[in-house]
Design a protein around this motif. Structure first.
Motif, PDB file in Angstrom:
ATOM      1  N   GLU A 289       0.838  -1.186   0.000  1.00 33.70           N
ATOM      2  CA  GLU A 289       0.000   0.000   0.000  1.00 33.70           C
ATOM      3  C   GLU A 289       0.877   1.241   0.000  1.00 33.70           C
ATOM      4  O   GLU A 289       1.829   1.352   0.785  1.00 33.70           O
ATOM      5  N   ARG A 291       0.202   5.200   0.450  1.00 33.91           N
ATOM      6  CA  ARG A 291      -0.872   6.118   0.854  1.00 33.91           C
ATOM      7  C   ARG A 291      -0.286   7.490   1.173  1.00 33.91           C
ATOM      8  O   ARG A 291       0.831   7.601   1.688  1.00 33.91           O
ATOM      9  N   ASP A 293      -1.461  11.843   2.345  1.00 32.93           N
ATOM     10  CA  ASP A 293      -2.502  12.705   2.923  1.00 32.93           C
ATOM     11  C   ASP A 293      -2.711  13.953   2.085  1.00 32.93           C
ATOM     12  O   ASP A 293      -3.059  15.014   2.603  1.00 32.93           O
ATOM     13  N   SER A 327      -9.385   7.138  -3.857  1.00 35.11           N
ATOM     14  CA  SER A 327      -9.093   8.548  -3.603  1.00 35.11           C
ATOM     15  C   SER A 327     -10.371   9.361  -3.705  1.00 35.11           C
ATOM     16  O   SER A 327     -11.378   8.911  -4.276  1.00 35.11           O
ATOM     17  N   THR A 333      -4.833   9.801  -1.170  1.00 34.76           N
ATOM     18  CA  THR A 333      -4.910   8.720  -2.160  1.00 34.76           C
ATOM     19  C   THR A 333      -4.263   7.465  -1.586  1.00 34.76           C
ATOM     20  O   THR A 333      -3.236   7.535  -0.901  1.00 34.76           O
ATOM     21  N   SER A 334      -4.874   6.318  -1.875  1.00 37.79           N
ATOM     22  CA  SER A 334      -4.320   5.033  -1.462  1.00 37.79           C
ATOM     23  C   SER A 334      -4.233   4.123  -2.680  1.00 37.79           C
ATOM     24  O   SER A 334      -5.232   3.890  -3.366  1.00 37.79           O
ATOM     25  N   ARG A 336      -3.312   0.334  -3.675  1.00 38.70           N
ATOM     26  CA  ARG A 336      -3.139  -0.997  -3.075  1.00 38.70           C
ATOM     27  C   ARG A 336      -2.799  -2.003  -4.171  1.00 38.70           C
ATOM     28  O   ARG A 336      -3.525  -2.134  -5.150  1.00 38.70           O
TER      29      ARG A 336
END
Length: 354
Positions: A289, A291, A293, A327, A333-334, A336
């Motif tokens: 992952e 990620r 902010d 997102s 946004t992440s 994976r």
């Protein structure tokens, strides 16, 4: 002489069988039905016909009781006027002192021909299926190569041109606001152009290879390079037990993590980034992952001509995995990435000797 008003004649009249009478001296006495049209004319020696040529001794042994019958299976040929296989049986009629020839369709030969025909059709069908499968493989190979070309162009030319464009815009800004900083900005633009040219040359060299020769950089080097370019807090959490699994998917993880970090650098304005690697023991899947902010974006509506996110999903798919992007505006946004665990074969167990 045989009575042709018997049931044999009825069968011959319906072309079920054909019948001929051959005298003891091998002269043809009677013949009835189309299956024995190849016999010579009445009164002629039956051994003058092609199927019976050279069979004088066999016919004599039949008349002497040393044989019960003579069977000639599978007779056919245009010279005999037979388009379908025919079996001829010759028997000696002791009380009449003549030979009886009975010809009938050779159903066993027909069955063999049908089986052979079916086998030939099945072989042709299998060959057609193999050819179709081969065409599908070639099409899939071409599609994969096109996807690789698109990724290489995006990872080299597009990124380099975007970086150069940003430096040009920054130079124009400094030209109006701070001319003293213009030299440094132009130097950065020159460095970006030179770096892009070098990467484009490496990509072209890679296209000349028969196999992908991707250089595996590793998470540590990618994160260090990212931290050098941008001031952002980065947290990397990779369990030591997963390092071998991460290394086995090195090229795939490198590409996707690099693309995700580029997007963070250019679009997110993030203050913090997390990179985490975990293992789902139930499904045997390695999960990565990335990620942030940052400002986020609407993941359901991507801008035109932005292929980086699509490329990440394609790279994961080619490795047998899945890449998902979550997102929303103002939500960060992440990315994976889920990949199957690739286990290397362990050592062969040894059996202690007693």
């Amino acid at each position: 002489m045989i009575d042709f008003n018997s049931e044999l004649r009825g069968a011959a009249e319906t072309d079920v069988i054909s019948i001929a009478v051959i005298e003891a001296d091998r002269a043809v006495s009677r013949k009835f039905g189309p299956l024995l049209e190849w016999l010579p004319a009445l009164g002629a020696d039956c051994c003058n016909s092609m199927p019976l040529a050279g069979m004088e001794a066999e016919l004599a042994s039949l008349a002497q009781g040393r044989r019960r019958n003579i069977a000639l299976p599978g007779l056919r040929g245009l010279s005999l006027g037979l388009s379908e296989p025919v079996t001829v049986v010759i028997i000696w009629i002791e009380d009449k002192l003549h030979y009886l020839l009975i010809a009938m369709p050779d159903f066993s030969a027909r069955q063999v021909e049908l089986l052979l025909g079916s086998e030939r059709r099945a072989r042709r069908l299998a060959e057609q299926q193999l050819e179709a499968a081969s065409i599908e493989v070639r099409i899939a190979s071409l599609a994969r190569e096109r996807m690789r070309l698109a990724r290489d162009l995006h990872d080299t030319l597009v990124h380099s041109i975007v970086g150069l464009l940003m430096q040009i815009r920054l130079s124009r800004h400094f030209l109006e606001t701070d001319p003293s900083a213009l030299a440094d900005c132009l130097a950065a633009a020159e460095e970006a152009a030179a770096s892009g040219l070098a990467r484009a040359r490496r990509a072209i060299d890679g296209l000349r290879l028969t196999k992908d020769a991707d250089e595996v950089l590793g998470l540590e080097l990618i994160v260090a390079e990212f931290a050098r370019r941008i001031e952002v807090e980065i947290e990397v959490d990779v369990d030591r037990a997963l390092r071998d699994d991460v290394a086995r998917h090195g090229s795939t993880i490198d590409r996707i993590v690099t693309e995700a970090l580029r997007n963070i650098e250019r679009h997110s304005a993030a203050g913090r980034v997390w990179i985490r690697a975990t293992h789902d023991r139930n499904s045997g899947v390695l999960e990565i992952e990335i990620r942030d902010d940052g400002r986020g974006f609407d993941a359901t509506s991507l801008p035109a001509f932005h292929y980086g996110l699509i490329g990440m999903k394609e790279i994961a798919m080619l490795a047998g995995g899945v890449c998902s992007i979550d997102s929303g505006p103002g939500e960060g946004t992440s990315v994976r990435l889920s990949l199957p665990i690739k286990r290397s074969p362990g050592p062969t167990p040894t059996i202690p000797l007693r």
